[in-house]
Scaffold this motif. Structure first.
Motif, PDB file in Angstrom:
ATOM      1  N   ILE A  99      -4.988  -6.114  15.470  1.00  0.00           N
ATOM      2  CA  ILE A  99      -3.621  -5.641  15.673  1.00  0.00           C
ATOM      3  C   ILE A  99      -2.875  -5.574  14.336  1.00  0.00           C
ATOM      4  N   ASP A 100      -2.178  -4.476  14.116  1.00  0.00           N
ATOM      5  CA  ASP A 100      -1.313  -4.374  12.942  1.00  0.00           C
ATOM      6  C   ASP A 100      -0.050  -3.625  13.349  1.00  0.00           C
ATOM      7  N   ASP A 101       0.983  -3.725  12.527  1.00  0.00           N
ATOM      8  CA  ASP A 101       2.209  -3.012  12.881  1.00  0.00           C
ATOM      9  C   ASP A 101       2.088  -1.511  12.598  1.00  0.00           C
ATOM     10  N   VAL A 102       1.569  -1.189  11.417  1.00  0.00           N
ATOM     11  CA  VAL A 102       1.467   0.226  11.044  1.00  0.00           C
ATOM     12  C   VAL A 102       0.080   0.530  10.504  1.00  0.00           C
ATOM     13  N   ALA A 103      -0.466   1.672  10.862  1.00  0.00           N
ATOM     14  CA  ALA A 103      -1.710   2.151  10.264  1.00  0.00           C
ATOM     15  C   ALA A 103      -1.387   3.442   9.528  1.00  0.00           C
ATOM     16  N   THR A 104      -1.901   3.568   8.324  1.00  0.00           N
ATOM     17  CA  THR A 104      -1.659   4.811   7.585  1.00  0.00           C
ATOM     18  C   THR A 104      -2.971   5.571   7.435  1.00  0.00           C
ATOM     19  N   THR A 105      -3.859   5.051   6.597  1.00  0.00           N
ATOM     20  CA  THR A 105      -5.166   5.709   6.489  1.00  0.00           C
ATOM     21  C   THR A 105      -6.205   4.969   7.327  1.00  0.00           C
ATOM     22  N   GLY A 106      -5.851   3.790   7.808  1.00  0.00           N
ATOM     23  CA  GLY A 106      -6.814   2.975   8.561  1.00  0.00           C
ATOM     24  C   GLY A 106      -7.660   2.107   7.641  1.00  0.00           C
ATOM     25  N   THR A 107      -7.346   2.122   6.345  1.00  0.00           N
ATOM     26  CA  THR A 107      -8.147   1.378   5.373  1.00  0.00           C
ATOM     27  C   THR A 107      -8.122  -0.129   5.629  1.00  0.00           C
ATOM     28  N   THR A 108      -6.958  -0.657   5.948  1.00  0.00           N
ATOM     29  CA  THR A 108      -6.849  -2.099   6.191  1.00  0.00           C
ATOM     30  C   THR A 108      -7.708  -2.491   7.390  1.00  0.00           C
ATOM     31  N   GLN A 114       0.814  -1.221   0.000  1.00  0.00           N
ATOM     32  CA  GLN A 114       0.000   0.000   0.000  1.00  0.00           C
ATOM     33  C   GLN A 114       0.847   1.270   0.000  1.00  0.00           C
ATOM     34  N   THR A 115       2.160   1.079   0.214  1.00  0.00           N
ATOM     35  CA  THR A 115       3.039   2.243   0.327  1.00  0.00           C
ATOM     36  C   THR A 115       2.937   3.129  -0.917  1.00  0.00           C
ATOM     37  N   GLY A 116       2.827   4.392  -0.690  1.00  0.00           N
ATOM     38  CA  GLY A 116       2.812   5.339  -1.799  1.00  0.00           C
ATOM     39  C   GLY A 116       1.440   5.537  -2.416  1.00  0.00           C
ATOM     40  N   LEU A 117       0.452   4.807  -1.927  1.00  0.00           N
ATOM     41  CA  LEU A 117      -0.895   4.949  -2.479  1.00  0.00           C
ATOM     42  C   LEU A 117      -1.727   5.907  -1.631  1.00  0.00           C
ATOM     43  N   LEU A 171     -12.111  -2.790  17.920  1.00  0.00           N
ATOM     44  CA  LEU A 171     -11.138  -1.754  18.228  1.00  0.00           C
ATOM     45  C   LEU A 171      -9.825  -2.129  17.540  1.00  0.00           C
ATOM     46  N   ALA A 172      -9.141  -1.130  17.029  1.00  0.00           N
ATOM     47  CA  ALA A 172      -7.918  -1.397  16.256  1.00  0.00           C
ATOM     48  C   ALA A 172      -6.718  -0.745  16.911  1.00  0.00           C
ATOM     49  N   VAL A 173      -5.655  -1.507  17.045  1.00  0.00           N
ATOM     50  CA  VAL A 173      -4.431  -0.962  17.650  1.00  0.00           C
ATOM     51  C   VAL A 173      -3.245  -1.263  16.740  1.00  0.00           C
ATOM     52  N   ALA A 174      -2.493  -0.224  16.415  1.00  0.00           N
ATOM     53  CA  ALA A 174      -1.258  -0.393  15.621  1.00  0.00           C
ATOM     54  C   ALA A 174      -0.101   0.118  16.454  1.00  0.00           C
ATOM     55  N   LEU A 175       1.090  -0.419  16.179  1.00  0.00           N
ATOM     56  CA  LEU A 175       2.256   0.045  16.914  1.00  0.00           C
ATOM     57  C   LEU A 175       2.610   1.483  16.507  1.00  0.00           C
ATOM     58  N   ALA A 176       2.454   1.749  15.210  1.00  0.00           N
ATOM     59  CA  ALA A 176       2.807   3.088  14.734  1.00  0.00           C
ATOM     60  C   ALA A 176       1.772   3.609  13.759  1.00  0.00           C
ATOM     61  N   ARG A 177       1.691   4.918  13.725  1.00  0.00           N
ATOM     62  CA  ARG A 177       0.712   5.576  12.869  1.00  0.00           C
ATOM     63  C   ARG A 177       1.479   6.469  11.897  1.00  0.00           C
ATOM     64  N   ALA A 178       1.290   6.203  10.602  1.00  0.00           N
ATOM     65  CA  ALA A 178       1.898   7.078   9.604  1.00  0.00           C
ATOM     66  C   ALA A 178       0.922   8.186   9.315  1.00  0.00           C
ATOM     67  N   VAL A 179       1.416   9.384   9.131  1.00  0.00           N
ATOM     68  CA  VAL A 179       0.506  10.486   8.852  1.00  0.00           C
ATOM     69  C   VAL A 179       0.755  10.956   7.435  1.00  0.00           C
ATOM     70  N   LEU A 180      -0.262  10.780   6.584  1.00  0.00           N
ATOM     71  CA  LEU A 180      -0.153  11.223   5.199  1.00  0.00           C
ATOM     72  C   LEU A 180      -0.235  12.735   5.163  1.00  0.00           C
ATOM     73  N   SER A 181       0.642  13.344   4.408  1.00  0.00           N
ATOM     74  CA  SER A 181       0.544  14.817   4.341  1.00  0.00           C
ATOM     75  C   SER A 181      -0.445  15.214   3.262  1.00  0.00           C
ATOM     76  N   GLU A 187      -7.020   4.759  -3.635  1.00  0.00           N
ATOM     77  CA  GLU A 187      -6.369   3.596  -4.250  1.00  0.00           C
ATOM     78  C   GLU A 187      -6.240   2.460  -3.243  1.00  0.00           C
ATOM     79  N   ARG A 188      -5.962   2.812  -1.989  1.00  0.00           N
ATOM     80  CA  ARG A 188      -5.854   1.806  -0.937  1.00  0.00           C
ATOM     81  C   ARG A 188      -7.167   1.065  -0.787  1.00  0.00           C
ATOM     82  N   LEU A 189      -8.231   1.850  -0.818  1.00  0.00           N
ATOM     83  CA  LEU A 189      -9.564   1.306  -0.640  1.00  0.00           C
ATOM     84  C   LEU A 189      -9.899   0.327  -1.758  1.00  0.00           C
ATOM     85  N   LYS A 190      -9.574   0.746  -2.984  1.00  0.00           N
ATOM     86  CA  LYS A 190      -9.867  -0.077  -4.160  1.00  0.00           C
ATOM     87  C   LYS A 190      -9.079  -1.396  -4.085  1.00  0.00           C
TER      88      LYS A 190
END
Ligand SMILES: [Zn+2]
Ligand SMILES: [Zn+2]
Length: 247
Positions: free
Chosen positions: A211-220, A179-182, A237-247, A186-189
């Motif tokens: 549980i997931d390692d990283v959440a970006t948009t939360g789509t997964t 999903q990186t870079g999407l 409830l969803a818990v990730a170790l890290a949260r990426a923030v899309l600019s 696009e992630r949703l699709k």
């Protein structure tokens, strides 16, 4: 066992995963586990603080008032009830997660798992969680990697919450490109109909923690939560170790 591990420590003294400093003194102990990270590296992990969106966990810039729902959650509430993560997905934590996932360093989970478990335990604060489920990998990806990093982390969470760890019921039936870079759309699709539940009855009326390692948009998480909610889960409830923030 304790004598054996002390002996191993003498022969191969534990080092910090990140700076490789020897960890002789002042070990970081979380959830009863002695972490392989030094205090100074741990202090570089950026904690996510308020203000944030209480639904998807997205942090807002400081000085933007109290916690409030973000535009995306207002427009379309996610299928999960809430998502949270202790840390921002930035170096050096990002490097540690990459080593775990792509560098074959499964033992990194012994340090990252307890950190996630401690956060989940506090965030869920006495909630009646029945099942912990890692976000599954497609079997092809699992074969390549040899392990699911989310499962390695989820073990610690299930242990801390003293509840069942179920890594078989939820399956990824669609092999999706990374999903990186999407962007969000696009992630949703990419992820539509990617997950299925093998034993739908099992989650009926249950509180499930994903549980997931990283959440970006939360789509997964959202796609997994849809499947669980459809099968009658009362709360997801969803818990990730890290949260990426899309600019
Ligand atoms: Zn260090
Ligand atoms: Zn939100």
């Amino acid at each position: 066992m304790r004598i054996l591990s002390s002996l191993i420590d003498l022969i191969y003294p534990p080092r910090c995963l990140l700076c490789e400093e020897f960890l002789w003194n002042d070990p970081v102990i979380i959830q009863g586990e002695r972490l392989h990270i030094c205090r100074s590296c741990l202090s570089t992990f950026k904690r996510i603080d308020s203000p944030l969106c209480p639904s998807c966990g997205r942090p807002f810039p400081a000085d933007t008032g109290p916690d409030h729902l973000c535009e995306d959650c207002l427009r379309e509430p996610p299928a999960y009830d809430a998502l949270a993560a202790p840390f921002l997905f930035e170096a050096p934590l990002m490097d540690a997660i990459h080593s775990l996932k792509y560098g074959g360093k499964a033992h990194f989970a012994r340090t990252l798992g307890p950190l996630l478990a401690e956060f989940a335990f506090n965030w869920l604060d006495g909630s009646d969680v029945s099942i912990v489920m890692p976000v599954p990998l497609h079997r092809r990806r699992l074969r390549q990697r040899g392990f699911n990093q989310s499962l390695l982390l989820a073990r610690y969470v299930a242990n801390a919450l003293n509840c069942e760890l179920d890594f078989l019921s939820l399956v990824r039936v669609k092999s999706t490109p990374p999903q990186t870079g999407l962007g969000r759309k696009e992630r949703l699709k990419n992820l539509r109909h990617a997950f299925e539940l093998r034993k739908p009855k099992k989650v009926s009326d249950q509180l499930v923690v994903l549980i997931d390692d990283v959440a970006t948009t939360g789509t997964t998480f959202n796609e997994c939560a849809k499947v669980l909610k459809k099968a009658g889960a009362v709360e997801v409830l969803a818990v990730a170790l890290a949260r990426a923030v899309l600019s």
